[in-house]
Design a protein around this motif. Sequence first.
Motif, short mmCIF file in Angstrom:
data_model
loop_
_atom_site.label_atom_id
_atom_site.label_comp_id
_atom_site.label_asym_id
_atom_site.label_seq_id
_atom_site.Cartn_x
_atom_site.Cartn_y
_atom_site.Cartn_z
N ASP A 254 22.09 7.23 85.54
CA ASP A 254 23.00 6.89 84.44
C ASP A 254 22.48 7.42 83.11
O ASP A 254 23.27 7.71 82.19
N ALA A 255 21.16 7.56 82.98
CA ALA A 255 20.58 8.08 81.74
C ALA A 255 20.93 9.54 81.51
O ALA A 255 20.78 10.06 80.40
N LEU A 256 21.42 10.22 82.56
CA LEU A 256 21.78 11.63 82.43
C LEU A 256 23.22 11.82 81.95
O LEU A 256 23.67 12.94 81.75
N MET A 257 23.95 10.73 81.77
CA MET A 257 25.32 10.80 81.25
C MET A 257 25.33 10.90 79.73
O MET A 257 24.42 10.43 79.06
N VAL A 258 26.41 11.48 79.21
CA VAL A 258 26.68 11.51 77.78
C VAL A 258 27.77 10.48 77.50
O VAL A 258 28.70 10.32 78.30
N ASP A 259 27.67 9.78 76.38
CA ASP A 259 28.62 8.72 76.05
C ASP A 259 30.06 9.22 76.04
O ASP A 259 30.35 10.35 75.61
N THR A 260 30.98 8.39 76.50
CA THR A 260 32.41 8.73 76.56
C THR A 260 32.93 9.22 75.21
O THR A 260 33.68 10.20 75.13
N GLY A 261 32.53 8.57 74.14
CA GLY A 261 33.02 8.90 72.81
C GLY A 261 32.60 10.27 72.31
O GLY A 261 33.18 10.77 71.33
N ALA A 262 31.61 10.89 72.95
CA ALA A 262 31.16 12.22 72.51
C ALA A 262 32.27 13.25 72.57
O ALA A 262 32.26 14.23 71.84
N ALA A 263 33.24 13.03 73.45
CA ALA A 263 34.35 13.98 73.59
C ALA A 263 35.30 13.93 72.40
O ALA A 263 36.15 14.82 72.25
N LEU A 264 35.15 12.93 71.54
CA LEU A 264 36.11 12.72 70.45
C LEU A 264 35.49 12.97 69.08
O LEU A 264 35.99 12.49 68.07
N ASP A 265 34.41 13.74 69.04
CA ASP A 265 33.76 14.04 67.76
C ASP A 265 34.67 14.79 66.80
O ASP A 265 34.41 14.85 65.60
N CYS A 266 35.74 15.39 67.35
CA CYS A 266 36.63 16.20 66.52
C CYS A 266 37.59 15.35 65.69
O CYS A 266 38.27 15.89 64.80
N MET A 267 37.67 14.06 65.93
CA MET A 267 38.65 13.24 65.20
C MET A 267 37.96 12.17 64.35
O MET A 267 36.79 11.85 64.57
N PRO A 268 38.68 11.60 63.36
CA PRO A 268 38.10 10.56 62.51
C PRO A 268 37.63 9.37 63.35
O PRO A 268 38.29 8.98 64.31
N GLN A 269 36.48 8.80 62.94
CA GLN A 269 35.90 7.66 63.65
C GLN A 269 35.90 6.45 62.72
O GLN A 269 35.49 6.53 61.58
N VAL A 270 36.36 5.31 63.24
CA VAL A 270 36.41 4.08 62.45
C VAL A 270 35.73 2.97 63.24
O VAL A 270 36.03 2.77 64.42
N SER A 271 34.82 2.25 62.60
CA SER A 271 34.14 1.13 63.25
C SER A 271 34.89 -0.17 62.93
O SER A 271 35.31 -0.40 61.79
N VAL A 272 35.06 -1.02 63.97
CA VAL A 272 35.77 -2.29 63.78
C VAL A 272 34.91 -3.44 64.30
O VAL A 272 33.93 -3.23 65.03
N SER A 273 35.28 -4.66 63.95
CA SER A 273 34.57 -5.85 64.41
C SER A 273 34.90 -6.15 65.86
O SER A 273 35.85 -5.62 66.43
N ASP A 274 34.12 -7.05 66.47
CA ASP A 274 34.38 -7.45 67.84
C ASP A 274 35.76 -8.10 67.98
O ASP A 274 36.48 -7.87 68.96
N ASP A 275 36.14 -8.91 67.00
CA ASP A 275 37.45 -9.58 67.04
C ASP A 275 38.58 -8.55 66.99
O ASP A 275 39.57 -8.66 67.72
N ALA A 276 38.42 -7.54 66.12
CA ALA A 276 39.44 -6.50 66.01
C ALA A 276 39.51 -5.68 67.30
O ALA A 276 40.60 -5.30 67.75
N ALA A 277 38.36 -5.46 67.92
CA ALA A 277 38.33 -4.70 69.17
C ALA A 277 39.11 -5.41 70.26
O ALA A 277 39.84 -4.78 71.05
#
Length: 328
Positions: A254-277
Amino acid sequence: MARRGKKKGRPISGWVVFDKPHGMGSTDAVAKIKWLFKADKAGHAGTLDPLASGMLPIALGEATKTVPYVMDGAKVYRFTVTWGEERSTDDLEGVATKTSDHCPTDDQVRALMPKYTGVIMQTPPQFSAIKIAGERAYDLAREGETVDIPEREVEIGRLDLIEWLDERRTVFEVECGKGTYVRSLARDMGRDLGCFGHISELRRVEVEPFTPDELVTLEELEAASALAVPVGDADDEGRIIDPRTERERFSAIDALMVDTGAALDCMPQVSVSDDAAVKIRLGNPVIVRGRDAPVEAEEACVTARGRLVAIGAIEAGMFKPKRVFAGR
């Protein structure tokens, strides 16, 4: 009482930036990676011919939802053209259809190269996955049919001549967009030079947004997978007792995987709270906050504690989810 379905695999998510070996098909590569990870779902982002080697990004689990974004990314290929012979498949797999004793000069090749940069029209090879009247072109070609494949527009960002191996073999590197066939590029250049040509070696060096540093080989994956084999004594029914949790057993591979979100580096990224998630995963819109949060965006992704939550649009400061991702 309804019969319980058999567990199909682990619900893991991420990208495996696979260094596909020469001779392995893309479908076979996906099946192999899925089996090594014991994953419940897998898919690849862009077919790579069996005779080609190099980067084949393979998505596992929830990462399969991000495949279209990788498919649209730029790709870099290192390839060798052998002059003097055109082949039915435009690579080593086919039979010779046209030959020439002429060898192009370095000046002639370099003078031609600007014609093959920018937006150009290109006809895919006879042996390709293009659909003609509902059938794959390569199936028709194998039956002996000559297929009329229409030209289509492709984009080539750069084309560099790397070196001459000898008077008949030239190494190039090309950066191109979705749908470009490097085999067609070699074929068309050979025709323009009056000497014919075909691909004799092809390697995909890069697929945006992944980098060569993230490549993992089949040997590395098999070695890491072997560490997940259960060890210990057997119980009364012959089952192996393994005191480790599933996460511990598969930690090496599993350590050889790249995070799912790496595929989306081309778009704006916004961090939200756990409740919002939680609200977003239920399909509800939420207000995005933060100094750098965009007010409008046709596509953006939100994360919570660094994990991908959803892809959606931002309208008047409100994020509206279109595709959500499990929180596992």
